[in-house]
Design a protein around this motif. Structure first.
Motif, mmCIF file in Angstrom:
data_model
loop_
_atom_site.group_PDB
_atom_site.id
_atom_site.type_symbol
_atom_site.label_atom_id
_atom_site.label_comp_id
_atom_site.label_asym_id
_atom_site.label_seq_id
_atom_site.Cartn_x
_atom_site.Cartn_y
_atom_site.Cartn_z
ATOM 1 N N GLN A 124 0.815 -1.225 0.000
ATOM 2 C CA GLN A 124 0.000 0.000 0.000
ATOM 3 C C GLN A 124 0.843 1.268 0.000
ATOM 4 O OE1 GLN A 124 -3.691 0.073 2.396
ATOM 5 N NE2 GLN A 124 -3.184 -2.021 2.933
ATOM 6 N N ARG B 74 -17.195 5.198 -3.576
ATOM 7 C CA ARG B 74 -16.819 5.412 -2.175
ATOM 8 C C ARG B 74 -17.949 6.113 -1.419
ATOM 9 N NH1 ARG B 74 -14.041 3.003 1.571
ATOM 10 N NH2 ARG B 74 -16.235 2.796 2.020
ATOM 11 N N ALA B 82 -11.501 -3.896 -3.102
ATOM 12 C CA ALA B 82 -10.769 -3.879 -4.374
ATOM 13 C C ALA B 82 -10.344 -5.296 -4.693
ATOM 14 C CB ALA B 82 -9.558 -2.963 -4.272
ATOM 15 N N CYS B 139 -6.365 1.607 -6.804
ATOM 16 C CA CYS B 139 -7.569 2.258 -6.251
ATOM 17 C C CYS B 139 -7.313 2.915 -4.902
ATOM 18 C CB CYS B 139 -8.697 1.232 -6.124
ATOM 19 S SG CYS B 139 -9.335 0.735 -7.722
ATOM 20 N N HIS B 140 -6.468 2.281 -4.069
ATOM 21 C CA HIS B 140 -6.288 2.829 -2.717
ATOM 22 C C HIS B 140 -5.513 4.149 -2.726
ATOM 23 C CE1 HIS B 140 -2.530 0.366 -3.053
ATOM 24 N NE2 HIS B 140 -2.028 1.451 -2.535
ATOM 25 N N GLU B 141 -4.921 4.518 -3.866
ATOM 26 C CA GLU B 141 -4.263 5.825 -3.934
ATOM 27 C C GLU B 141 -5.268 6.928 -4.296
ATOM 28 O OE1 GLU B 141 -0.495 6.188 -5.899
ATOM 29 O OE2 GLU B 141 0.253 4.311 -5.064
ATOM 30 N N LYS B 144 -10.210 5.608 -0.033
ATOM 31 C CA LYS B 144 -9.943 4.594 0.995
ATOM 32 C C LYS B 144 -10.584 3.278 0.572
ATOM 33 C CE LYS B 144 -10.149 3.238 5.684
ATOM 34 N NZ LYS B 144 -9.841 1.843 5.384
ATOM 35 N N ILE B 145 -9.797 2.209 0.590
ATOM 36 C CA ILE B 145 -10.304 0.867 0.275
ATOM 37 C C ILE B 145 -10.310 0.062 1.571
ATOM 38 C CG2 ILE B 145 -9.824 -1.269 -1.006
ATOM 39 C CD1 ILE B 145 -10.687 0.960 -2.875
ATOM 40 N N ASP B 146 -11.390 -0.669 1.816
ATOM 41 C CA ASP B 146 -11.509 -1.384 3.090
ATOM 42 C C ASP B 146 -10.896 -2.785 3.057
ATOM 43 O OD1 ASP B 146 -13.104 0.707 4.399
ATOM 44 O OD2 ASP B 146 -14.590 0.191 2.878
ATOM 45 N N PHE B 148 -8.781 -5.874 0.467
ATOM 46 C CA PHE B 148 -8.058 -6.170 -0.764
ATOM 47 C C PHE B 148 -8.101 -7.671 -1.043
ATOM 48 C CE2 PHE B 148 -6.072 -2.413 1.107
ATOM 49 C CZ PHE B 148 -6.035 -1.533 0.034
#
Lengths: 238, 182
Positions: A124, B74, B82, B139-141, B144-146, B148
Protein backbone atom coordinates in the motif's frame (compact mmCIF):
# COMPACT_ATOMS: atom_id res chain seq x y z
CA UNK A 1 28.03 -28.41 29.84
CA UNK A 2 29.79 -29.66 26.73
CA UNK A 3 31.96 -27.11 24.93
CA UNK A 4 30.73 -28.48 21.61
CA UNK A 5 27.06 -27.76 22.18
CA UNK A 6 25.32 -24.53 23.05
CA UNK A 7 21.73 -24.52 24.26
CA UNK A 8 19.35 -21.62 23.75
CA UNK A 9 15.68 -21.02 22.98
CA UNK A 10 13.74 -19.88 19.91
CA UNK A 11 10.20 -18.78 20.82
CA UNK A 12 10.53 -20.78 24.02
CA UNK A 13 11.61 -24.00 22.28
CA UNK A 14 14.98 -25.35 23.45
CA UNK A 15 17.51 -25.63 20.63
CA UNK A 16 20.93 -27.28 20.76
CA UNK A 17 23.57 -26.37 18.24
CA UNK A 18 27.27 -26.54 17.47
CA UNK A 19 28.86 -23.28 18.68
CA UNK A 20 30.16 -22.21 15.25
CA UNK A 21 26.70 -21.84 13.70
CA UNK A 22 24.53 -18.79 13.15
CA UNK A 23 21.05 -18.58 14.64
CA UNK A 24 19.56 -19.15 11.19
CA UNK A 25 21.65 -22.27 10.54
CA UNK A 26 20.84 -23.69 13.97
CA UNK A 27 17.12 -23.03 13.42
CA UNK A 28 17.22 -24.70 9.98
CA UNK A 29 18.88 -27.77 11.52
CA UNK A 30 15.99 -28.32 13.93
CA UNK A 31 13.21 -27.52 11.46
CA UNK A 32 12.40 -23.97 12.60
CA UNK A 33 11.93 -21.60 9.66
CA UNK A 34 13.16 -18.04 10.01
CA UNK A 35 12.00 -16.03 6.95
CA UNK A 36 14.94 -14.91 4.78
CA UNK A 37 15.57 -13.46 1.36
CA UNK A 38 19.26 -12.71 0.68
CA UNK A 39 20.54 -15.72 2.63
CA UNK A 40 21.22 -18.90 0.72
CA UNK A 41 22.79 -22.07 2.09
CA UNK A 42 26.21 -22.67 0.46
CA UNK A 43 26.86 -18.93 0.18
CA UNK A 44 28.46 -16.75 2.84
CA UNK A 45 25.69 -14.68 4.47
CA UNK A 46 25.24 -11.18 3.07
CA UNK A 47 23.19 -9.57 5.84
CA UNK A 48 21.62 -7.22 3.27
CA UNK A 49 17.88 -7.73 3.36
CA UNK A 50 17.03 -7.88 7.10
CA UNK A 51 14.07 -10.18 6.44
CA UNK A 52 15.62 -12.71 8.86
CA UNK A 53 15.64 -10.17 11.69
CA UNK A 54 14.95 -11.90 15.02
CA UNK A 55 15.20 -10.56 18.54
CA UNK A 56 18.04 -11.81 20.72
CA UNK A 57 17.46 -10.98 24.38
CA UNK A 58 15.09 -8.26 23.18
CA UNK A 59 17.44 -6.68 20.58
CA UNK A 60 16.84 -7.02 16.80
CA UNK A 61 19.69 -8.79 14.96
CA UNK A 62 20.25 -10.61 11.67
CA UNK A 63 19.69 -14.32 12.23
CA UNK A 64 21.90 -15.08 9.18
CA UNK A 65 25.00 -13.42 10.64
CA UNK A 66 24.51 -13.62 14.42
CA UNK A 67 26.32 -16.54 16.07
CA UNK A 68 24.52 -18.79 18.51
CA UNK A 69 25.46 -18.43 22.17
CA UNK A 70 24.67 -20.27 25.37
CA UNK A 71 21.40 -19.21 26.96
CA UNK A 72 20.30 -16.56 24.46
CA UNK A 73 16.55 -16.00 24.15
CA UNK A 74 15.53 -15.71 20.49
CA UNK A 75 12.14 -14.44 19.29
CA UNK A 76 11.19 -15.32 15.72
CA UNK A 77 7.55 -16.19 15.13
CA UNK A 78 5.94 -13.05 16.59
CA UNK A 79 3.47 -10.62 15.05
CA UNK A 80 5.85 -7.73 15.77
CA UNK A 81 8.66 -9.31 13.72
CA UNK A 82 6.31 -10.48 10.97
CA UNK A 83 4.98 -6.96 10.67
CA UNK A 84 8.54 -5.59 10.25
CA UNK A 85 9.29 -8.30 7.68
CA UNK A 86 6.08 -7.47 5.83
CA UNK A 87 7.21 -3.83 5.68
CA UNK A 88 10.53 -4.84 4.10
CA UNK A 89 8.80 -7.01 1.51
CA UNK A 90 6.33 -4.22 0.78
CA UNK A 91 9.13 -1.69 0.25
CA UNK A 92 10.91 -4.08 -2.12
CA UNK A 93 7.71 -4.41 -4.13
CA UNK A 94 7.12 -0.66 -4.50
CA UNK A 95 10.79 0.21 -5.17
CA UNK A 96 11.09 -2.29 -8.00
CA UNK A 97 8.82 -2.83 -10.98
CA UNK A 98 7.28 -6.19 -10.16
CA UNK A 99 4.41 -7.03 -12.50
CA UNK A 100 3.53 -10.46 -11.12
CA UNK A 101 0.68 -11.30 -13.53
CA UNK A 102 3.02 -11.18 -16.54
CA UNK A 103 6.24 -12.38 -14.91
CA UNK A 104 7.71 -15.72 -15.92
CA UNK A 105 8.92 -16.55 -12.41
CA UNK A 106 5.56 -15.94 -10.69
CA UNK A 107 4.84 -18.99 -8.52
CA UNK A 108 8.51 -19.70 -7.93
CA UNK A 109 9.56 -16.17 -6.90
CA UNK A 110 10.83 -15.96 -3.33
CA UNK A 111 9.79 -12.30 -2.93
CA UNK A 112 6.24 -13.21 -3.90
CA UNK A 113 6.36 -16.36 -1.75
CA UNK A 114 7.40 -14.34 1.30
CA UNK A 115 4.52 -11.95 0.69
CA UNK A 116 2.13 -14.93 0.54
CA UNK A 117 3.56 -16.54 3.67
CA UNK A 118 3.38 -13.28 5.61
CA UNK A 119 -0.15 -12.71 4.23
CA UNK A 120 0.66 -9.36 2.62
CA UNK A 121 -2.52 -8.88 0.58
CA UNK A 122 -1.11 -5.94 -1.35
CA UNK A 123 1.61 -3.32 -0.98
CA UNK A 124 0.00 0.00 0.00
CA UNK A 125 3.01 2.30 -0.08
CA UNK A 126 3.24 4.48 -3.21
CA UNK A 127 4.98 2.80 -6.13
CA UNK A 128 8.17 4.49 -7.39
CA UNK A 129 8.04 3.29 -11.04
CA UNK A 130 11.75 4.03 -11.32
CA UNK A 131 13.50 3.57 -14.65
CA UNK A 132 15.66 0.42 -14.50
CA UNK A 133 17.97 -0.98 -17.12
CA UNK A 134 17.60 -4.33 -18.84
CA UNK A 135 20.63 -6.22 -20.16
CA UNK A 136 19.62 -8.72 -22.85
CA UNK A 137 22.95 -8.68 -24.70
CA UNK A 138 23.90 -12.23 -23.69
CA UNK A 139 22.67 -14.99 -26.05
CA UNK A 140 21.44 -17.28 -23.25
CA UNK A 141 20.54 -15.15 -20.22
CA UNK A 142 19.15 -11.74 -19.37
CA UNK A 143 19.34 -9.35 -16.45
CA UNK A 144 16.12 -7.41 -15.72
CA UNK A 145 16.87 -4.87 -13.01
CA UNK A 146 13.13 -4.06 -12.74
CA UNK A 147 12.83 -7.27 -10.72
CA UNK A 148 16.08 -6.95 -8.72
CA UNK A 149 15.83 -6.86 -4.91
CA UNK A 150 19.58 -6.28 -4.40
CA UNK A 151 20.02 -9.48 -2.40
CA UNK A 152 23.50 -9.91 -3.86
CA UNK A 153 23.15 -13.69 -4.20
CA UNK A 154 24.44 -13.53 -7.80
CA UNK A 155 27.38 -11.40 -6.69
CA UNK A 156 28.37 -13.92 -4.01
CA UNK A 157 27.64 -17.01 -6.12
CA UNK A 158 29.76 -15.70 -8.98
CA UNK A 159 32.70 -15.02 -6.66
CA UNK A 160 32.54 -18.00 -4.29
CA UNK A 161 30.96 -20.77 -6.38
CA UNK A 162 31.78 -19.91 -10.00
CA UNK A 163 35.12 -18.16 -9.21
CA UNK A 164 34.27 -15.59 -11.89
CA UNK A 165 33.30 -12.23 -10.37
CA UNK A 166 30.71 -11.32 -13.05
CA UNK A 167 28.43 -9.19 -10.85
CA UNK A 168 28.83 -6.37 -8.36
CA UNK A 169 26.99 -3.49 -6.72
CA UNK A 170 27.32 0.10 -7.87
CA UNK A 171 26.09 3.38 -6.39
CA UNK A 172 24.48 3.71 -2.96
CA UNK A 173 21.08 4.00 -1.32
CA UNK A 174 18.10 4.31 -3.62
CA UNK A 175 20.45 4.46 -6.67
CA UNK A 176 22.13 1.16 -5.82
CA UNK A 177 22.01 -1.41 -8.60
CA UNK A 178 23.60 -4.61 -9.80
CA UNK A 179 26.51 -3.95 -12.15
CA UNK A 180 28.11 -6.24 -14.68
CA UNK A 181 31.87 -6.60 -14.77
CA UNK A 182 32.46 -5.62 -18.40
CA UNK A 183 32.43 -2.59 -20.68
CA UNK A 184 29.65 -3.84 -22.91
CA UNK A 185 27.06 -5.76 -20.91
CA UNK A 186 26.63 -9.46 -20.10
CA UNK A 187 27.75 -10.63 -23.55
CA UNK A 188 31.27 -9.47 -22.79
CA UNK A 189 31.57 -11.51 -19.59
CA UNK A 190 32.49 -15.17 -19.19
CA UNK A 191 29.03 -15.93 -17.69
CA UNK A 192 27.29 -19.08 -18.97
CA UNK A 193 23.70 -20.18 -18.40
CA UNK A 194 24.92 -23.18 -16.38
CA UNK A 195 26.79 -21.04 -13.85
CA UNK A 196 25.69 -21.33 -10.21
CA UNK A 197 25.05 -17.57 -10.20
CA UNK A 198 22.28 -18.15 -12.74
CA UNK A 199 20.31 -20.39 -10.38
CA UNK A 200 20.38 -18.34 -7.19
CA UNK A 201 18.25 -15.30 -8.09
CA UNK A 202 15.20 -15.24 -5.78
CA UNK A 203 13.14 -13.22 -8.27
CA UNK A 204 13.07 -12.94 -12.06
CA UNK A 205 16.00 -10.53 -12.34
CA UNK A 206 18.59 -13.00 -13.61
CA UNK A 207 16.91 -15.48 -15.91
CA UNK A 208 17.92 -18.09 -18.50
CA UNK A 209 16.27 -17.23 -21.81
CA UNK A 210 13.64 -19.42 -23.50
CA UNK A 211 12.73 -21.32 -20.31
CA UNK A 212 9.82 -19.27 -19.00
CA UNK A 213 6.27 -20.48 -18.28
CA UNK A 214 7.24 -24.17 -18.43
CA UNK A 215 5.56 -25.17 -15.13
CA UNK A 216 1.74 -24.99 -15.18
CA UNK A 217 -0.10 -22.90 -12.59
CA UNK A 218 -0.91 -25.14 -9.63
CA UNK A 219 2.36 -27.08 -9.87
CA UNK A 220 4.80 -24.26 -9.25
CA UNK A 221 6.84 -24.44 -6.02
CA UNK A 222 4.78 -21.96 -3.97
CA UNK A 223 1.30 -22.57 -5.40
CA UNK A 224 0.25 -24.96 -2.63
CA UNK A 225 2.95 -24.85 0.04
CA UNK A 226 4.37 -21.76 1.72
CA UNK A 227 8.05 -20.95 1.39
CA UNK A 228 9.86 -22.49 4.37
CA UNK A 229 7.73 -25.66 4.52
CA UNK A 230 10.73 -27.58 3.19
CA UNK A 231 12.60 -26.60 6.37
CA UNK A 232 9.67 -27.09 8.74
CA UNK A 233 8.97 -30.64 7.50
CA UNK A 234 12.58 -31.68 8.06
CA UNK A 235 13.14 -34.40 10.66
CA UNK A 236 14.21 -32.87 13.94
CA UNK A 237 17.27 -34.64 15.34
CA UNK A 238 18.21 -32.76 18.46
CA UNK B 1 -35.44 -7.64 6.52
CA UNK B 2 -34.16 -6.44 3.17
CA UNK B 3 -31.19 -8.12 1.54
CA UNK B 4 -27.72 -6.57 1.65
CA UNK B 5 -27.05 -4.52 -1.50
CA UNK B 6 -23.97 -5.17 -3.67
CA UNK B 7 -22.62 -3.01 -6.50
CA UNK B 8 -19.65 -3.71 -8.77
CA UNK B 9 -17.53 -1.60 -11.10
CA UNK B 10 -14.90 -2.19 -13.74
CA UNK B 11 -12.12 0.29 -14.41
CA UNK B 12 -8.84 -0.23 -16.28
CA UNK B 13 -8.42 -3.98 -16.58
CA UNK B 14 -9.62 -6.92 -18.65
CA UNK B 15 -12.97 -7.77 -16.99
CA UNK B 16 -11.34 -11.02 -15.83
CA UNK B 17 -12.27 -10.35 -12.21
CA UNK B 18 -15.95 -10.03 -13.14
CA UNK B 19 -15.57 -13.30 -15.06
CA UNK B 20 -14.17 -14.77 -11.85
CA UNK B 21 -17.22 -13.52 -9.92
CA UNK B 22 -19.40 -15.42 -12.40
CA UNK B 23 -17.10 -18.43 -12.02
CA UNK B 24 -18.71 -19.26 -8.63
CA UNK B 25 -20.80 -21.76 -10.59
CA UNK B 26 -24.08 -22.86 -9.00
CA UNK B 27 -23.33 -20.76 -5.93
CA UNK B 28 -24.64 -17.91 -8.07
CA UNK B 29 -28.11 -19.16 -7.10
CA UNK B 30 -27.21 -18.75 -3.42
CA UNK B 31 -25.82 -15.32 -4.21
CA UNK B 32 -29.11 -14.20 -5.73
CA UNK B 33 -30.84 -15.35 -2.53
CA UNK B 34 -28.27 -13.63 -0.31
CA UNK B 35 -27.91 -10.21 -1.91
CA UNK B 36 -29.54 -7.66 -4.16
CA UNK B 37 -27.43 -6.16 -6.97
CA UNK B 38 -27.42 -2.44 -7.63
CA UNK B 39 -25.16 -0.57 -10.12
CA UNK B 40 -23.06 -3.17 -11.91
CA UNK B 41 -21.96 -4.16 -15.43
CA UNK B 42 -23.51 -7.57 -14.73
CA UNK B 43 -27.10 -6.20 -14.68
CA UNK B 44 -26.29 -3.01 -16.62
CA UNK B 45 -27.80 -0.73 -13.92
CA UNK B 46 -26.10 2.58 -14.73
CA UNK B 47 -26.80 4.66 -11.61
CA UNK B 48 -26.98 4.07 -7.89
CA UNK B 49 -30.61 3.90 -6.77
CA UNK B 50 -30.04 3.22 -3.05
CA UNK B 51 -27.24 3.00 -0.46
CA UNK B 52 -24.95 0.02 -1.08
CA UNK B 53 -23.51 -2.29 1.59
CA UNK B 54 -20.62 -3.80 -0.38
CA UNK B 55 -18.97 -2.28 -3.46
CA UNK B 56 -16.64 -4.51 -5.47
CA UNK B 57 -14.03 -2.76 -7.61
CA UNK B 58 -12.03 -4.25 -10.48
CA UNK B 59 -9.29 -2.44 -12.39
CA UNK B 60 -6.82 0.39 -11.90
CA UNK B 61 -7.49 4.11 -12.30
CA UNK B 62 -6.12 5.36 -15.62
CA UNK B 63 -8.44 8.23 -16.60
CA UNK B 64 -10.73 10.93 -15.21
CA UNK B 65 -13.86 8.83 -15.66
CA UNK B 66 -12.38 5.93 -13.65
CA UNK B 67 -11.49 8.32 -10.85
CA UNK B 68 -14.91 9.99 -10.84
CA UNK B 69 -16.85 6.70 -10.70
CA UNK B 70 -14.52 5.29 -8.03
CA UNK B 71 -15.20 8.35 -5.87
CA UNK B 72 -18.91 7.89 -6.51
CA UNK B 73 -18.59 4.28 -5.32
CA UNK B 74 -16.82 5.41 -2.18
CA UNK B 75 -19.65 7.82 -1.49
CA UNK B 76 -22.42 5.23 -1.96
CA UNK B 77 -20.82 2.07 -0.50
CA UNK B 78 -20.40 1.27 3.18
CA UNK B 79 -17.64 -1.24 2.44
CA UNK B 80 -15.37 -1.04 -0.60
CA UNK B 81 -13.49 -4.16 -1.71
CA UNK B 82 -10.77 -3.88 -4.37
CA UNK B 83 -10.24 -7.12 -6.26
CA UNK B 84 -7.47 -8.21 -8.61
CA UNK B 85 -3.97 -7.07 -9.49
CA UNK B 86 -5.07 -3.98 -11.48
CA UNK B 87 -7.20 -2.53 -8.67
CA UNK B 88 -4.56 -3.36 -6.06
CA UNK B 89 -1.34 -2.39 -7.86
CA UNK B 90 -2.28 -0.95 -11.26
CA UNK B 91 -1.42 -4.36 -12.74
CA UNK B 92 -0.43 -4.91 -16.34
CA UNK B 93 -1.90 -1.56 -17.52
CA UNK B 94 0.47 0.20 -15.10
CA UNK B 95 3.42 -1.01 -17.16
CA UNK B 96 2.86 2.24 -19.05
CA UNK B 97 3.88 4.10 -15.89
CA UNK B 98 7.49 3.42 -16.85
CA UNK B 99 7.05 5.53 -19.99
CA UNK B 100 5.88 9.18 -19.98
CA UNK B 101 2.24 9.48 -21.18
CA UNK B 102 3.21 11.74 -24.11
CA UNK B 103 5.64 9.11 -25.40
CA UNK B 104 2.98 6.37 -25.02
CA UNK B 105 0.46 8.34 -27.10
CA UNK B 106 3.04 9.30 -29.73
CA UNK B 107 4.12 5.68 -30.08
CA UNK B 108 0.50 4.49 -30.37
CA UNK B 109 -0.84 7.16 -32.74
CA UNK B 110 2.10 8.79 -34.51
CA UNK B 111 5.34 6.82 -34.62
CA UNK B 112 4.48 3.16 -33.98
CA UNK B 113 5.31 0.55 -36.65
CA UNK B 114 1.62 -0.30 -37.17
CA UNK B 115 0.44 3.30 -37.69
CA UNK B 116 -0.87 3.71 -41.23
CA UNK B 117 0.29 6.84 -43.02
CA UNK B 118 -3.22 8.32 -43.54
CA UNK B 119 -3.86 8.26 -39.76
CA UNK B 120 -0.66 9.98 -38.71
CA UNK B 121 -0.76 13.23 -36.86
CA UNK B 122 -3.90 12.52 -34.79
CA UNK B 123 -3.80 11.85 -31.08
CA UNK B 124 -7.48 11.40 -30.09
CA UNK B 125 -8.70 14.26 -27.90
CA UNK B 126 -12.47 14.29 -28.40
CA UNK B 127 -14.25 15.69 -25.31
CA UNK B 128 -16.33 12.47 -25.13
CA UNK B 129 -13.22 10.37 -24.60
CA UNK B 130 -12.02 10.14 -20.96
CA UNK B 131 -8.76 12.00 -20.41
CA UNK B 132 -5.85 9.71 -19.54
CA UNK B 133 -4.09 10.36 -16.25
CA UNK B 134 -0.30 10.67 -16.10
CA UNK B 135 -0.15 7.19 -14.56
CA UNK B 136 -2.35 4.19 -13.83
CA UNK B 137 -3.10 4.34 -10.08
CA UNK B 138 -4.07 1.58 -7.66
CA UNK B 139 -7.57 2.26 -6.25
CA UNK B 140 -6.29 2.83 -2.72
CA UNK B 141 -4.26 5.83 -3.93
CA UNK B 142 -7.52 7.51 -5.00
CA UNK B 143 -10.00 6.59 -2.23
CA UNK B 144 -9.94 4.59 0.99
CA UNK B 145 -10.30 0.87 0.28
CA UNK B 146 -11.51 -1.38 3.09
CA UNK B 147 -10.49 -4.83 1.83
CA UNK B 148 -8.06 -6.17 -0.76
CA UNK B 149 -8.38 -9.46 -2.64
CA UNK B 150 -5.24 -10.21 -4.67
CA UNK B 151 -5.03 -12.39 -7.78
CA UNK B 152 -5.05 -12.06 -11.54
CA UNK B 153 -7.88 -12.74 -11.25
CA UNK B 154 -8.70 -13.72 -7.66
CA UNK B 155 -10.23 -17.20 -7.86
CA UNK B 156 -13.98 -17.62 -7.55
CA UNK B 157 -13.34 -19.22 -4.14
CA UNK B 158 -11.40 -16.17 -2.96
CA UNK B 159 -14.22 -13.84 -3.97
CA UNK B 160 -16.94 -16.13 -2.61
CA UNK B 161 -15.23 -16.73 0.75
CA UNK B 162 -14.58 -13.01 1.17
CA UNK B 163 -18.11 -12.01 0.22
CA UNK B 164 -19.70 -14.56 2.56
CA UNK B 165 -17.42 -13.48 5.44
CA UNK B 166 -18.31 -9.82 4.89
CA UNK B 167 -22.04 -10.56 4.65
CA UNK B 168 -21.89 -12.54 7.90
CA UNK B 169 -19.75 -9.89 9.57
CA UNK B 170 -16.95 -12.39 10.13
CA UNK B 171 -13.21 -11.63 9.89
CA UNK B 172 -11.77 -12.07 6.42
CA UNK B 173 -9.15 -14.81 6.64
CA UNK B 174 -7.90 -16.15 3.31
CA UNK B 175 -6.26 -19.58 3.19
CA UNK B 176 -2.66 -19.69 1.92
CA UNK B 177 -3.66 -21.02 -1.47
CA UNK B 178 -6.07 -18.13 -2.04
CA UNK B 179 -3.42 -15.39 -1.68
CA UNK B 180 -1.87 -15.11 -5.14
CA UNK B 181 -0.52 -12.18 -7.14
CA UNK B 182 -1.05 -13.86 -10.52
Amino acid sequence: MSMNVVTFTIDGVEVKSAPDKTILQAADDVGIYIPRLCYLKDLPPGGHCRVCTVKVNGRPVNACTYPVAEGIVVENNTEELHSLRRNIIEMLFVEGNHFCPSCEVAGKCELQALAYRLALLTPQMPYLYAQKELDATHPDVYLDRNRCVLCGRCVRASIYLDKKNVFGFENRGISMRISVNSNDGLKDTNLTKDDKSMSVCPTGCLVVKRQGFTIPVGKRPYDKKPIGSEIETKTVNS
Amino acid sequence: MSKPVVATAHFTGCFGCHMSILDIDERILDLVELVEFNKSPINDIKNFTKPVDIGIIEGGISNDENAEILMEFRKHCKILVAIGACALTGGVPSMRNLVPLKECLEEAYLNGPTVKSENTGIIPNDPDIPVLLDKVYPCHEVVKIDYFLPGCPPTADTIWNALVALLKGEPLNLDYELIKYD
